[in-house]
Each structure stands twice: as C-alpha cells, then as structure tokens.
Design an enzyme around this catalytic site. Structure first.
Site, PDB file in Angstrom:
ATOM      1  N   GLU A   1      18.290  -7.759  -0.720  1.00 55.55           N
ATOM      2  CA  GLU A   1      17.159  -7.431   0.165  1.00 55.55           C
ATOM      3  C   GLU A   1      16.411  -6.219  -0.393  1.00 55.55           C
ATOM      4  O   GLU A   1      16.977  -5.405  -1.121  1.00 55.55           O
ATOM      5  CB  GLU A   1      17.720  -7.181   1.578  1.00 55.55           C
ATOM      6  CG  GLU A   1      16.736  -6.823   2.659  1.00 55.55           C
ATOM      7  CD  GLU A   1      15.632  -7.826   2.921  1.00 55.55           C
ATOM      8  OE1 GLU A   1      14.938  -8.191   1.942  1.00 55.55           O
ATOM      9  OE2 GLU A   1      15.420  -8.204   4.076  1.00 55.55           O
ATOM     10  N   ASP A   2      15.128  -6.140  -0.075  1.00 60.59           N
ATOM     11  CA  ASP A   2      14.337  -5.010  -0.540  1.00 60.59           C
ATOM     12  C   ASP A   2      14.650  -3.729   0.222  1.00 60.59           C
ATOM     13  O   ASP A   2      14.912  -2.686  -0.355  1.00 60.59           O
ATOM     14  CB  ASP A   2      12.825  -5.337  -0.464  1.00 60.59           C
ATOM     15  CG  ASP A   2      12.397  -5.876   0.901  1.00 60.59           C
ATOM     16  OD1 ASP A   2      13.251  -6.032   1.804  1.00 60.59           O
ATOM     17  OD2 ASP A   2      11.195  -6.169   1.069  1.00 60.59           O
TER      18      ASP A   2
ATOM     19  N   ASP B   1      15.605  -1.521   7.443  1.00 62.43           N
ATOM     20  CA  ASP B   1      14.946  -0.572   8.335  1.00 62.43           C
ATOM     21  C   ASP B   1      15.719  -0.527   9.655  1.00 62.43           C
ATOM     22  O   ASP B   1      16.704   0.187   9.760  1.00 62.43           O
ATOM     23  CB  ASP B   1      13.491  -1.025   8.504  1.00 62.43           C
ATOM     24  CG  ASP B   1      12.627   0.010   9.187  1.00 62.43           C
ATOM     25  OD1 ASP B   1      13.071   1.155   9.336  1.00 62.43           O
ATOM     26  OD2 ASP B   1      11.492  -0.323   9.584  1.00 62.43           O
TER      27      ASP B   1
ATOM     28  N   PHE C   1       6.276   4.538   5.192  1.00 57.93           N
ATOM     29  CA  PHE C   1       5.999   3.158   4.802  1.00 57.93           C
ATOM     30  C   PHE C   1       5.820   3.090   3.292  1.00 57.93           C
ATOM     31  O   PHE C   1       4.954   3.746   2.726  1.00 57.93           O
ATOM     32  CB  PHE C   1       4.764   2.609   5.520  1.00 57.93           C
ATOM     33  CG  PHE C   1       4.691   1.120   5.419  1.00 57.93           C
ATOM     34  CD1 PHE C   1       5.395   0.323   6.308  1.00 57.93           C
ATOM     35  CD2 PHE C   1       3.966   0.508   4.393  1.00 57.93           C
ATOM     36  CE1 PHE C   1       5.379  -1.059   6.189  1.00 57.93           C
ATOM     37  CE2 PHE C   1       3.940  -0.870   4.272  1.00 57.93           C
ATOM     38  CZ  PHE C   1       4.645  -1.655   5.173  1.00 57.93           C
TER      39      PHE C   1
ATOM     40  N   ARG D   1       2.607  -5.520  -3.998  1.00 58.36           N
ATOM     41  CA  ARG D   1       3.939  -5.977  -4.430  1.00 58.36           C
ATOM     42  C   ARG D   1       4.145  -5.795  -5.924  1.00 58.36           C
ATOM     43  O   ARG D   1       5.251  -5.590  -6.390  1.00 58.36           O
ATOM     44  CB  ARG D   1       4.128  -7.473  -4.118  1.00 58.36           C
ATOM     45  CG  ARG D   1       4.255  -7.804  -2.647  1.00 58.36           C
ATOM     46  CD  ARG D   1       4.734  -9.244  -2.494  1.00 58.36           C
ATOM     47  NE  ARG D   1       4.471  -9.786  -1.171  1.00 58.36           N
ATOM     48  CZ  ARG D   1       5.252  -9.599  -0.105  1.00 58.36           C
ATOM     49  NH1 ARG D   1       6.344  -8.881  -0.209  1.00 58.36           N
ATOM     50  NH2 ARG D   1       4.938 -10.133   1.058  1.00 58.36           N
TER      51      ARG D   1
HETATM   52  P1  IMP Z   1      14.348  -4.661   9.672  1.00 56.65           P
HETATM   53  O1  IMP Z   1      14.676  -5.965  10.318  1.00 56.65           O
HETATM   54  O2  IMP Z   1      13.712  -3.685  10.642  1.00 56.65           O
HETATM   55  O3  IMP Z   1      15.494  -4.021   8.937  1.00 56.65           O
HETATM   56  O4  IMP Z   1      13.156  -4.960   8.697  1.00 56.65           O
HETATM   57  C1  IMP Z   1      13.311  -5.124   7.391  1.00 56.65           C
HETATM   58  C2  IMP Z   1      12.073  -5.783   6.819  1.00 56.65           C
HETATM   59  O5  IMP Z   1      10.863  -5.115   7.241  1.00 56.65           O
HETATM   60  C3  IMP Z   1      12.131  -5.645   5.333  1.00 56.65           C
HETATM   61  O6  IMP Z   1      12.753  -6.768   4.755  1.00 56.65           O
HETATM   62  C4  IMP Z   1      10.669  -5.519   4.954  1.00 56.65           C
HETATM   63  O7  IMP Z   1      10.128  -6.808   4.770  1.00 56.65           O
HETATM   64  C5  IMP Z   1      10.003  -4.875   6.157  1.00 56.65           C
HETATM   65  N1  IMP Z   1       9.830  -3.422   5.955  1.00 56.65           N
HETATM   66  C6  IMP Z   1      10.505  -2.422   6.576  1.00 56.65           C
HETATM   67  N2  IMP Z   1      10.085  -1.213   6.139  1.00 56.65           N
HETATM   68  C7  IMP Z   1       9.122  -1.439   5.213  1.00 56.65           C
HETATM   69  C8  IMP Z   1       8.303  -0.572   4.366  1.00 56.65           C
HETATM   70  O8  IMP Z   1       8.368   0.667   4.378  1.00 56.65           O
HETATM   71  N3  IMP Z   1       7.453  -1.216   3.529  1.00 56.65           N
HETATM   72  C9  IMP Z   1       7.329  -2.569   3.449  1.00 56.65           C
HETATM   73  N4  IMP Z   1       8.083  -3.405   4.209  1.00 56.65           N
HETATM   74  C10 IMP Z   1       8.966  -2.850   5.089  1.00 56.65           C
HETATM   75 MG    MG Z   2      11.974  -8.391   3.847  1.00 61.65          MG
END
Ligand code: IMP
Ligand code: MG
Length: 176
Positions: free
Chosen positions: A97-98, A101, A150, A163
């Site tokens: 995963e990237d 959050d 962000f 990207r």
């Molecule tokens: P989570 O479910 O809140 O953990 O969200 C994770 C997803 O939100 C990641 O896979 C990203 O696609 C997106 N995301 C969360 N923070 C960022 C950020 O700072 N930049 C770009 N995408 C983000």
């Molecule tokens: Mg994602």
C-alpha cells in the site's frame, strides 16, 4: 488557488528505504513463494520497485478498493472495484500500500481477505500517517512515518494528478 509541491522525501531516500524493506522481506520469507498484492493505484511505483529487489518466487496482482463508512450502523466496509483473478487460499500474501492514514481501508480489506483462507497476510506500506489512525493496523514493513500533511508523488495523487513525480512532496495551496 495555486498548487505548490514541496519535496518531503527525495527520490534517493525512497530508493534506499526500498532496499531496506526488500532486505527485510527477503530475510523473513527466504525461498517461500509470495503473492504481492498491490492496492491500485497509489502503490504501483512502490510495488514495482520493491518487487525488483525480491529474491523469492513472486506473483504480482492488484486490487482496487474504496472504503465507505455507514454512519447508521457505525461500521463500514470496502467496495471492491477490481478483485483478484487468482485464489489466495493457503498462499502467503503481502499487501503493498502507498499510505496508511485512518487505517479504515486496510482494516476492512484484511478482514475480507482473511475469509479467503490465505496461509498468511502481511502488510507493507511506504508511508504511515499515525496521527489520524482510527483502526488498529499491524504494519509489518514500513517506509516512512510522516506528519499529518497531504502528500503526492511516487504514486500518490491529488485529483489524479502528481502520481508521476519521482519524489514524495507536500501539496500546498496558496492564494495568488
Ligand atoms: P485510510 O483508509 O484512511 O487509511 O486511507 C488510505 C488511503 O487514502 C490511501 O490508500 C490513499 O489512497 C489515501 N490517502 C491518505 N492520505 C493521503 C495523502 O496524503 N495523499 C494522497 N492520498 C492519501
Ligand atoms: Mg490507496
């Protein structure tokens, strides 16, 4: 509003960290076969750079998911936009995963995947934003812990842009 990207993690640091993570994975799995499961689209650069450094037999596949939260039931789930085309039963799965959050997406996805009977599920994420975590996530392999900003680049987008930046940067909006 003008968008400005300020470098947070330079390309060279990403490269070095990817080396380290790959070495850990190589040590942990040895010759055991693994399935790399990339979550589209943000993980694509990290996944391919990581995969090139792995020494065990590797199968590469992708899923596209989005999480939603049901306020009425105080729960949520993932919507699977693109599913696996292979079975993960009795296989070692390493999710790539990237960024983590709140942790919602990964928490829900891992619950779903564990129902498919894999031998193991582990998680590698390039970035970790711990300040907004709502769900317990065990990060087996982690790149960088970053502040609650962000970020874009190296796979991560804002409205599908940025990207393709070779580094990770903080996106700022400034009045012109
Ligand atoms: P989570 O479910 O809140 O953990 O969200 C994770 C997803 O939100 C990641 O896979 C990203 O696609 C997106 N995301 C969360 N923070 C960022 C950020 O700072 N930049 C770009 N995408 C983000
Ligand atoms: Mg994602």
């Amino acid at each position: 509003m003008k968008q400005v990207v300020k470098v947070l993690i330079p390309t060279e640091d990403i490269r070095r960290k990817t080396d380290e993570i790959a070495e850990q994975i190589n040590n942990d799995f040895g010759d055991e076969k693994i399935i790399l499961l990339g979550i589209l689209k943000g993980s694509v650069f990290f996944m391919t750079d990581l995969a090139k450094r792995l020494k065990m037999p590797v199968e590469m596949c992708f899923m596209d998911v989005s999480s939603y939260y049901d306020d009425a039931e105080s729960s949520g789930d993932v919507k699977i936009n693109l599913d696996l085309d292979i079975s993960i039963k009795n296989k070692n799965v390493l999710i790539v995963e990237d960024i983590i959050d709140t942790g919602r997406t990964l928490h829900m996805l891992m619950e779903r995947l564990s129902l498919r009977g894999p031998a193991s599920i582990k998680l590698a994420a390039l970035l970790n934003k711990p300040t907004k975590r709502e769900f317990d996530i065990t990060l087996d392999y982690m790149g960088f812990e970053i502040p609650n900003k962000f970020v874009v680049g190296y796979g991560l987008d804002y409205a599908q842009r940025y990207r393709n930046l070779p580094y990770i940067g903080v996106l700022n909006f400034i009045d012109e």
